[in-house]
Design a protein around this motif. Structure first.
Motif, PDB file in Angstrom:
ATOM      1  N   GLY A  24       0.768  -1.234   0.000  1.00 46.21           N
ATOM      2  CA  GLY A  24       0.000   0.000   0.000  1.00 46.21           C
ATOM      3  C   GLY A  24       0.800   1.286   0.000  1.00 46.21           C
ATOM      4  N   VAL A  25       2.114   1.206  -0.207  1.00 41.88           N
ATOM      5  CA  VAL A  25       2.929   2.423  -0.261  1.00 41.88           C
ATOM      6  C   VAL A  25       2.866   2.969  -1.688  1.00 41.88           C
ATOM      7  CG1 VAL A  25       5.221   3.424   0.047  1.00 41.88           C
ATOM      8  CG2 VAL A  25       4.448   1.584   1.557  1.00 41.88           C
ATOM      9  N   PHE A  26       2.153   4.054  -1.884  1.00 41.17           N
ATOM     10  CA  PHE A  26       1.942   4.597  -3.224  1.00 41.17           C
ATOM     11  C   PHE A  26       3.266   5.065  -3.842  1.00 41.17           C
ATOM     12  CE2 PHE A  26      -2.196   4.960  -1.240  1.00 41.17           C
ATOM     13  CZ  PHE A  26      -3.034   4.517  -2.250  1.00 41.17           C
ATOM     14  N   GLY A  27       3.513   4.634  -5.060  1.00 46.24           N
ATOM     15  CA  GLY A  27       4.710   5.051  -5.775  1.00 46.24           C
ATOM     16  C   GLY A  27       5.938   4.222  -5.492  1.00 46.24           C
ATOM     17  N   ASN A  28       5.915   3.430  -4.429  1.00 48.20           N
ATOM     18  CA  ASN A  28       7.082   2.598  -4.099  1.00 48.20           C
ATOM     19  C   ASN A  28       6.632   1.358  -3.336  1.00 48.20           C
ATOM     20  OD1 ASN A  28       9.849   2.014  -4.101  1.00 48.20           O
ATOM     21  ND2 ASN A  28      10.142   2.923  -2.087  1.00 48.20           N
ATOM     22  N   ALA A  29       5.568   0.724  -3.824  1.00 45.91           N
ATOM     23  CA  ALA A  29       4.974  -0.406  -3.123  1.00 45.91           C
ATOM     24  C   ALA A  29       5.856  -1.658  -3.218  1.00 45.91           C
ATOM     25  CB  ALA A  29       3.594  -0.706  -3.700  1.00 45.91           C
ATOM     26  N   ARG A  30       5.729  -2.501  -2.217  1.00 47.47           N
ATOM     27  CA  ARG A  30       6.413  -3.790  -2.180  1.00 47.47           C
ATOM     28  C   ARG A  30       5.382  -4.903  -2.286  1.00 47.47           C
ATOM     29  NH1 ARG A  30       9.948  -0.789  -2.981  1.00 47.47           N
ATOM     30  NH2 ARG A  30      12.015  -0.686  -2.033  1.00 47.47           N
ATOM     31  N   ILE A  31       5.749  -5.975  -2.991  1.00 41.68           N
ATOM     32  CA  ILE A  31       4.828  -7.089  -3.205  1.00 41.68           C
ATOM     33  C   ILE A  31       4.777  -7.963  -1.954  1.00 41.68           C
ATOM     34  CG2 ILE A  31       4.357  -9.151  -4.575  1.00 41.68           C
ATOM     35  CD1 ILE A  31       5.791  -7.768  -6.915  1.00 41.68           C
ATOM     36  N   LYS A  32       3.566  -8.203  -1.448  1.00 41.11           N
ATOM     37  CA  LYS A  32       3.381  -9.077  -0.292  1.00 41.11           C
ATOM     38  C   LYS A  32       3.137 -10.512  -0.737  1.00 41.11           C
ATOM     39  CE  LYS A  32       0.921  -7.511   3.159  1.00 41.11           C
ATOM     40  NZ  LYS A  32      -0.209  -6.903   3.921  1.00 41.11           N
ATOM     41  N   ASN A  33       2.262 -10.699  -1.690  1.00 43.00           N
ATOM     42  CA  ASN A  33       2.016 -12.030  -2.246  1.00 43.00           C
ATOM     43  C   ASN A  33       1.272 -11.896  -3.570  1.00 43.00           C
ATOM     44  OD1 ASN A  33      -1.036 -12.360  -1.725  1.00 43.00           O
ATOM     45  ND2 ASN A  33      -0.239 -11.812   0.306  1.00 43.00           N
ATOM     46  N   ILE A  34       1.253 -12.983  -4.334  1.00 43.81           N
ATOM     47  CA  ILE A  34       0.585 -13.006  -5.635  1.00 43.81           C
ATOM     48  C   ILE A  34      -0.282 -14.254  -5.711  1.00 43.81           C
ATOM     49  CG2 ILE A  34       0.875 -13.042  -8.143  1.00 43.81           C
ATOM     50  CD1 ILE A  34       3.622 -11.797  -7.780  1.00 43.81           C
ATOM     51  N   ASP A  35      -1.553 -14.077  -6.048  1.00 47.94           N
ATOM     52  CA  ASP A  35      -2.458 -15.205  -6.244  1.00 47.94           C
ATOM     53  C   ASP A  35      -2.465 -15.550  -7.733  1.00 47.94           C
ATOM     54  OD1 ASP A  35      -4.420 -17.085  -6.374  1.00 47.94           O
ATOM     55  OD2 ASP A  35      -5.974 -15.890  -5.396  1.00 47.94           O
ATOM     56  N   VAL A  36      -1.749 -16.602  -8.103  1.00 50.43           N
ATOM     57  CA  VAL A  36      -1.607 -16.950  -9.523  1.00 50.43           C
ATOM     58  C   VAL A  36      -2.612 -18.016  -9.958  1.00 50.43           C
ATOM     59  CG1 VAL A  36       0.834 -16.319  -9.635  1.00 50.43           C
ATOM     60  CG2 VAL A  36       0.191 -18.644  -8.960  1.00 50.43           C
ATOM     61  N   THR A  37      -3.631 -18.265  -9.143  1.00 50.98           N
ATOM     62  CA  THR A  37      -4.615 -19.307  -9.469  1.00 50.98           C
ATOM     63  C   THR A  37      -5.239 -19.085 -10.837  1.00 50.98           C
ATOM     64  OG1 THR A  37      -5.130 -19.527  -7.111  1.00 50.98           O
ATOM     65  CG2 THR A  37      -6.686 -20.490  -8.675  1.00 50.98           C
ATOM     66  N   ARG A  38      -5.637 -17.843 -11.091  1.00 54.98           N
ATOM     67  CA  ARG A  38      -6.285 -17.509 -12.356  1.00 54.98           C
ATOM     68  C   ARG A  38      -5.330 -17.671 -13.526  1.00 54.98           C
ATOM     69  NH1 ARG A  38      -9.636 -11.806 -12.908  1.00 54.98           N
ATOM     70  NH2 ARG A  38     -10.809 -12.293 -14.815  1.00 54.98           N
ATOM     71  N   MET A  39      -4.095 -17.190 -13.358  1.00 53.67           N
ATOM     72  CA  MET A  39      -3.090 -17.321 -14.411  1.00 53.67           C
ATOM     73  C   MET A  39      -2.767 -18.783 -14.677  1.00 53.67           C
ATOM     74  SD  MET A  39      -0.351 -14.283 -13.581  1.00 53.67           S
ATOM     75  CE  MET A  39       0.641 -14.832 -14.982  1.00 53.67           C
ATOM     76  N   GLN A  40      -2.605 -19.559 -13.596  1.00 55.09           N
ATOM     77  CA  GLN A  40      -2.258 -20.973 -13.733  1.00 55.09           C
ATOM     78  C   GLN A  40      -3.333 -21.725 -14.512  1.00 55.09           C
ATOM     79  OE1 GLN A  40       0.778 -22.363 -12.018  1.00 55.09           O
ATOM     80  NE2 GLN A  40       0.340 -23.676 -13.765  1.00 55.09           N
ATOM     81  N   SER A  41      -4.591 -21.396 -14.232  1.00 56.10           N
ATOM     82  CA  SER A  41      -5.695 -22.041 -14.943  1.00 56.10           C
ATOM     83  C   SER A  41      -5.662 -21.725 -16.432  1.00 56.10           C
ATOM     84  CB  SER A  41      -7.021 -21.582 -14.330  1.00 56.10           C
ATOM     85  OG  SER A  41      -8.117 -22.128 -15.038  1.00 56.10           O
ATOM     86  N   ASP A  42      -5.371 -20.469 -16.768  1.00 52.98           N
ATOM     87  CA  ASP A  42      -5.288 -20.073 -18.179  1.00 52.98           C
ATOM     88  C   ASP A  42      -4.119 -20.748 -18.880  1.00 52.98           C
ATOM     89  OD1 ASP A  42      -7.518 -18.375 -18.151  1.00 52.98           O
ATOM     90  OD2 ASP A  42      -6.337 -16.715 -17.360  1.00 52.98           O
ATOM     91  N   LEU A  43      -2.979 -20.814 -18.210  1.00 56.18           N
ATOM     92  CA  LEU A  43      -1.798 -21.448 -18.793  1.00 56.18           C
ATOM     93  C   LEU A  43      -2.030 -22.930 -19.059  1.00 56.18           C
ATOM     94  CD1 LEU A  43       0.983 -19.732 -16.632  1.00 56.18           C
ATOM     95  CD2 LEU A  43       0.581 -19.369 -19.071  1.00 56.18           C
TER      96      LEU A  43
END
Length: 216
Positions: A24-43
């Motif tokens: 939530g740091v605007f302009g310099n945010a850090r990634i906490k996690n990624i939900d790749v379920t949707r991407m994995q299904s498409d792949l």
């Protein structure tokens, strides 16, 4: 759209659609996690997934940008989340060189470099890769291949873990401009006071590259 015109089954997402969750740091945010379920299904169905980098969404659904190095960081973070064999990053240079070719003549391209060596070069001013993406690659053991967008036969540079127990050779030289140096001087320079200084910097998302500390 271009991929579909060529006859490929493709789908595109923005960062909030995946979603890429940030702090939530605007302009310099850090990634906490990624939900790749949707991407994995498409792949798994054979689709080519195109994802917009440099952006994510916080827990309040506000869109944040990732700041400097955000595109490379997104790519390696997605590769790590998908447990990919490696991440290929295409840029305007054909890999990592022993020095900045715009400044130094007769430089040589490095075919393979370790995560630690690349981190040192990136933190000292080499702009081929940002140290954030190299740190993710090292943490999750994702090899990163840097190639040229404009050269079809580009072999690039592979950033991966070192296979050597000891290596004293110099891989490259880098320099960083516009460095701010702050010196704190006090008779009672106790650990607690030093901690409060760095805690204040951390709370304001100010990165400190080098710390030299001497207590008396």
């Amino acid at each position: 759209m271009c991929l579909e015109k060529l006859g490929y089954d493709a789908i595109s997402y923005t960062g909030w659609q995946v979603p890429i969750i940030t702090n939530g740091v605007f302009g310099n945010a850090r990634i906490k996690n990624i939900d790749v379920t949707r991407m994995q299904s498409d792949l798994e169905t054979g689709k080519i997934v195109v994802l917009a980098g440099f952006q994510g969404v916080d827990e309040d659904l506000n869109i944040n940008t990732l700041g400097r190095g955000g595109s490379d960081t997104t790519a390696v973070a997605i590769a790590a989340s998908l447990d990919a064999d490696r991440c290929e990053i295409y840029t305007d240079v054909d890999g990592v060189y022993s020095a900045d070719p715009r400044i130094v003549k007769d430089v040589s391209k490095i075919d393979t470099i370790s995560y630690d060596e690349m981190l040192e070069l990136a933190s000292m001013g080499a702009k081929v890769l940002h140290n954030r993406c190299v740190e993710i690659g090292k943490k999750y053991n994702i090899p990163i291949c840097v190639k040229s967008t404009f050269e079809k036969e580009s072999r690039g540079t592979l950033v991966t873990k070192s296979e050597q127990l000891e290596d004293l050779s110099i891989s490259g030289v880098a320099k960083e401009d516009k460095i701010a140096r702050i010196t704190l001087i006090g008779k009672n320079n106790k650990i607690g006071r030093i901690y409060r200084v760095f805690k204040l910097l951390a709370d304001n998302n100010i990165n400190v590259d080098i710390i030299v500390q001497a207590l008396r």
